[in-house]
Design an enzyme around this catalytic site. Structure first.
Site, PDB file in Angstrom:
ATOM      1  N   ASN A   1       4.489   1.112  10.822  1.00 41.81           N
ATOM      2  CA  ASN A   1       5.593   1.130   9.858  1.00 41.81           C
ATOM      3  C   ASN A   1       6.451   2.367  10.126  1.00 41.81           C
ATOM      4  O   ASN A   1       5.949   3.499  10.090  1.00 41.81           O
ATOM      5  CB  ASN A   1       4.997   1.159   8.443  1.00 41.81           C
ATOM      6  CG  ASN A   1       6.063   1.177   7.368  1.00 41.81           C
ATOM      7  OD1 ASN A   1       7.041   1.902   7.471  1.00 41.81           O
ATOM      8  ND2 ASN A   1       5.871   0.402   6.325  1.00 41.81           N
TER       9      ASN A   1
ATOM     10  N   HIS B   1       9.456   5.952   7.501  1.00 41.57           N
ATOM     11  CA  HIS B   1       9.656   7.370   7.213  1.00 41.57           C
ATOM     12  C   HIS B   1      10.343   8.126   8.348  1.00 41.57           C
ATOM     13  O   HIS B   1      10.701   9.289   8.173  1.00 41.57           O
ATOM     14  CB  HIS B   1       8.356   7.999   6.731  1.00 41.57           C
ATOM     15  CG  HIS B   1       7.953   7.373   5.434  1.00 41.57           C
ATOM     16  ND1 HIS B   1       8.761   7.414   4.319  1.00 41.57           N
ATOM     17  CD2 HIS B   1       6.892   6.601   5.085  1.00 41.57           C
ATOM     18  CE1 HIS B   1       8.198   6.731   3.337  1.00 41.57           C
ATOM     19  NE2 HIS B   1       7.065   6.225   3.791  1.00 41.57           N
TER      20      HIS B   1
ATOM     21  N   HIS C   1      10.455  -1.692   5.858  1.00 42.97           N
ATOM     22  CA  HIS C   1      10.661  -2.128   4.469  1.00 42.97           C
ATOM     23  C   HIS C   1      12.098  -1.811   4.071  1.00 42.97           C
ATOM     24  O   HIS C   1      12.475  -0.653   3.947  1.00 42.97           O
ATOM     25  CB  HIS C   1       9.657  -1.375   3.584  1.00 42.97           C
ATOM     26  CG  HIS C   1       9.716  -1.750   2.132  1.00 42.97           C
ATOM     27  ND1 HIS C   1       8.903  -1.170   1.187  1.00 42.97           N
ATOM     28  CD2 HIS C   1      10.473  -2.656   1.450  1.00 42.97           C
ATOM     29  CE1 HIS C   1       9.153  -1.692   0.000  1.00 42.97           C
ATOM     30  NE2 HIS C   1      10.115  -2.588   0.133  1.00 42.97           N
TER      31      HIS C   1
ATOM     32  N   ARG D   1      14.250  -1.555   1.288  1.00 43.49           N
ATOM     33  CA  ARG D   1      14.184  -1.508  -0.185  1.00 43.49           C
ATOM     34  C   ARG D   1      15.554  -1.791  -0.764  1.00 43.49           C
ATOM     35  O   ARG D   1      16.588  -1.541  -0.143  1.00 43.49           O
ATOM     36  CB  ARG D   1      13.706  -0.125  -0.641  1.00 43.49           C
ATOM     37  CG  ARG D   1      12.273   0.179  -0.264  1.00 43.49           C
ATOM     38  CD  ARG D   1      11.828   1.496  -0.878  1.00 43.49           C
ATOM     39  NE  ARG D   1      11.537   1.336  -2.282  1.00 43.49           N
ATOM     40  CZ  ARG D   1      10.306   1.268  -2.800  1.00 43.49           C
ATOM     41  NH1 ARG D   1       9.252   1.386  -2.030  1.00 43.49           N
ATOM     42  NH2 ARG D   1      10.129   1.110  -4.085  1.00 43.49           N
TER      43      ARG D   1
ATOM     44  N   ARG E   1      16.574   3.402   0.415  1.00 40.31           N
ATOM     45  CA  ARG E   1      16.259   4.835   0.464  1.00 40.31           C
ATOM     46  C   ARG E   1      15.807   5.281   1.852  1.00 40.31           C
ATOM     47  O   ARG E   1      15.907   6.439   2.190  1.00 40.31           O
ATOM     48  CB  ARG E   1      15.214   5.207  -0.576  1.00 40.31           C
ATOM     49  CG  ARG E   1      13.831   4.690  -0.280  1.00 40.31           C
ATOM     50  CD  ARG E   1      12.808   5.233  -1.243  1.00 40.31           C
ATOM     51  NE  ARG E   1      12.961   4.663  -2.573  1.00 40.31           N
ATOM     52  CZ  ARG E   1      11.966   4.590  -3.462  1.00 40.31           C
ATOM     53  NH1 ARG E   1      10.790   5.088  -3.157  1.00 40.31           N
ATOM     54  NH2 ARG E   1      12.146   4.057  -4.644  1.00 40.31           N
TER      55      ARG E   1
ATOM     56  N   GLU F   1       9.522  -6.220   5.609  1.00 39.38           N
ATOM     57  CA  GLU F   1       8.956  -6.077   4.265  1.00 39.38           C
ATOM     58  C   GLU F   1      10.082  -6.011   3.257  1.00 39.38           C
ATOM     59  O   GLU F   1      11.060  -5.263   3.472  1.00 39.38           O
ATOM     60  CB  GLU F   1       8.228  -4.730   4.231  1.00 39.38           C
ATOM     61  CG  GLU F   1       6.803  -4.804   3.831  1.00 39.38           C
ATOM     62  CD  GLU F   1       6.265  -3.409   3.676  1.00 39.38           C
ATOM     63  OE1 GLU F   1       6.614  -2.733   2.703  1.00 39.38           O
ATOM     64  OE2 GLU F   1       5.494  -2.992   4.553  1.00 39.38           O
TER      65      GLU F   1
ATOM     66  N   THR G   1       5.155   1.771  -2.605  1.00 36.89           N
ATOM     67  CA  THR G   1       4.737   0.505  -3.209  1.00 36.89           C
ATOM     68  C   THR G   1       3.412   0.722  -3.929  1.00 36.89           C
ATOM     69  O   THR G   1       2.377   0.914  -3.291  1.00 36.89           O
ATOM     70  CB  THR G   1       4.588  -0.570  -2.112  1.00 36.89           C
ATOM     71  OG1 THR G   1       5.754  -0.511  -1.299  1.00 36.89           O
ATOM     72  CG2 THR G   1       4.462  -1.952  -2.721  1.00 36.89           C
TER      73      THR G   1
ATOM     74  N   GLU H   1      -1.726  -9.557   2.722  1.00 35.15           N
ATOM     75  CA  GLU H   1      -2.025  -8.180   3.117  1.00 35.15           C
ATOM     76  C   GLU H   1      -2.665  -7.505   1.921  1.00 35.15           C
ATOM     77  O   GLU H   1      -2.058  -7.397   0.848  1.00 35.15           O
ATOM     78  CB  GLU H   1      -0.752  -7.447   3.555  1.00 35.15           C
ATOM     79  CG  GLU H   1      -1.058  -6.008   3.955  1.00 35.15           C
ATOM     80  CD  GLU H   1       0.059  -5.327   4.718  1.00 35.15           C
ATOM     81  OE1 GLU H   1       0.808  -6.006   5.437  1.00 35.15           O
ATOM     82  OE2 GLU H   1       0.160  -4.091   4.586  1.00 35.15           O
TER      83      GLU H   1
ATOM     84  N   HIS I   1      -1.818   0.430   3.631  1.00 40.63           N
ATOM     85  CA  HIS I   1      -1.334   1.414   2.656  1.00 40.63           C
ATOM     86  C   HIS I   1      -2.302   2.584   2.567  1.00 40.63           C
ATOM     87  O   HIS I   1      -3.471   2.413   2.257  1.00 40.63           O
ATOM     88  CB  HIS I   1      -1.105   0.843   1.250  1.00 40.63           C
ATOM     89  CG  HIS I   1       0.032   1.559   0.554  1.00 40.63           C
ATOM     90  ND1 HIS I   1      -0.132   2.792  -0.016  1.00 40.63           N
ATOM     91  CD2 HIS I   1       1.341   1.241   0.409  1.00 40.63           C
ATOM     92  CE1 HIS I   1       1.031   3.195  -0.497  1.00 40.63           C
ATOM     93  NE2 HIS I   1       1.951   2.274  -0.249  1.00 40.63           N
TER      94      HIS I   1
HETATM   95  N1  PXP Z   1       1.817  -2.327   4.074  1.00 38.75           N
HETATM   96  C1  PXP Z   1       2.728  -2.469   3.091  1.00 38.75           C
HETATM   97  C2  PXP Z   1       2.942  -3.824   2.525  1.00 38.75           C
HETATM   98  C3  PXP Z   1       3.476  -1.357   2.617  1.00 38.75           C
HETATM   99  O1  PXP Z   1       4.356  -1.507   1.621  1.00 38.75           O
HETATM  100  C4  PXP Z   1       3.288  -0.114   3.238  1.00 38.75           C
HETATM  101  C5  PXP Z   1       4.099   1.064   2.803  1.00 38.75           C
HETATM  102  O2  PXP Z   1       5.437   0.818   3.005  1.00 38.75           O
HETATM  103  C6  PXP Z   1       2.346  -0.033   4.268  1.00 38.75           C
HETATM  104  C7  PXP Z   1       1.613  -1.150   4.649  1.00 38.75           C
HETATM  105  C8  PXP Z   1       2.091   1.249   4.985  1.00 38.75           C
HETATM  106  O3  PXP Z   1       1.594   2.202   4.108  1.00 38.75           O
HETATM  107  P1  PXP Z   1       1.507   3.711   4.576  1.00 38.75           P
HETATM  108  O4  PXP Z   1       2.916   4.156   4.842  1.00 38.75           O
HETATM  109  O5  PXP Z   1       0.885   4.394   3.415  1.00 38.75           O
HETATM  110  O6  PXP Z   1       0.680   3.734   5.820  1.00 38.75           O
END
Ligand code: PXP
Length: 255
Positions: free
Chosen positions: A16, A19, A52, A54, A58, A79, A110, A160, A203
């Site tokens: 992901n 960030h 993602h 949003r 952001r 996402e 999330t 998931e 997550h």
């Molecule tokens: N899976 C989903 C559905 C998420 O919303 C996120 C966070 O955006 C992640 C995985 C990844 O989480 P993390 O950034 O905490 O590794």
């Protein structure tokens, strides 16, 4: 796009890159570029990229999704919240996967799983065109059996499972409660697979907490972001991903 799945037993790693965009947006500049991070992740062995979009944009922005669709050669897991705007976008871009998540403006990330059981008729209608367009639709849910069963009922291909609580409990030193949460995630994965759902998790996963999750046999994919992007500051993104890959493989007895 090549969508070849790995051999059975080997977990897919979705990276992901939200960030990277968070850091970019902090300065309103063009860098660091999420596409460049995605391409590096691909080279380092990521099996997919997750982003993602949003509602408040952001981190990831619409242009990032376009750039990722055009630029990467591994699957994109798009996402989003289950809104009309996001559905229209997904139908235009047709990403490999669409992962539906709950979204609250004021949350930092999330926070919980999607309430599929409480929204069955609407989500059934929401999913159908995405499925017809060839997207694998995934529900980001807790391990609650009601949510898993509802996800199967509405025709989702994937669930998931939210590992945020497990991660938080471990980080806060509540080992026993974390073990209980892990057991519930295991049972959830088992139930989901028995209903024909593909099972992913994600997550809050880090080097320290990933192995017990990666060892859950029904899981086929982990999605990991925040920790890897942070770790990239110290090791570089490629090595940070390679180390996660190694730990996931170790948990499966493959390394
Ligand atoms: N899976 C989903 C559905 C998420 O919303 C996120 C966070 O955006 C992640 C995985 C990844 O989480 P993390 O950034 O905490 O590794």
């Amino acid at each position: 796009m090549t969508h070849a799945l790995r051999a059975p037993g080997k977990l897919r790693l979705g990276v992901n890159i939200d960030h990277v965009a968070t850091v970019r947006n902090a300065r309103g500049s063009a860098w660091p570029d999420p596409l460049r991070a995605a391409l590096l992740a691909e080279t380092a062995g990521a099996d997919g990229i997750t982003a993602h979009l949003r509602e408040d944009r952001r981190h990831i922005r619409d242009g990032d999704i376009d750039a990722l669709m055009a630029g990467i050669s591994i699957p994109l897991n798009f996402e989003c919240a289950a809104t009309a705007e996001m559905q229209a976008l997904a139908l235009r871009l047709k990403p490999h996967a669409v992962c539906l998540v709950p979204e609250k403006r004021e949350e930092r990330t999330t926070e919980g799983g999607l309430d599929v059981a409480g929204d069955v008729p609407r989500l059934t209608d929401y999913l159908a065109p995405l499925r017809d367009a060839g997207c694998r639709v995934s529900m980001f849910i807790s391990h609650d059996p009601r949510q898993i069963e509802a996800s199967a009922r509405i025709g989702a291909a994937v669930v998931e499972l939210h590992t945020g609580l497990y991660s938080d409990l471990l980080a806060e030193g509540h080992a026993e409660l974390a073990d209980r949460e892990l057991a519930a995630l295991r049972k959830g994965a088992e139930l989901a697979a028995s209903l024909g759902l593909e099972v992913h998790a994600g997550h809050g996963l880090t080097y320290d907490n990933v192995e017990p999750i990666a060892a859950i046999p029904e899981l086929v994919e982990l999605n990991i972001g925040h920790f890897l992007i942070g770790e990239a500051i110290f090791r570089g993104l490629g090595p940070a991903i390679e180390e996660m890959r190694r730990r996931m493989d170790m948990a499966r007895g493959l390394a």
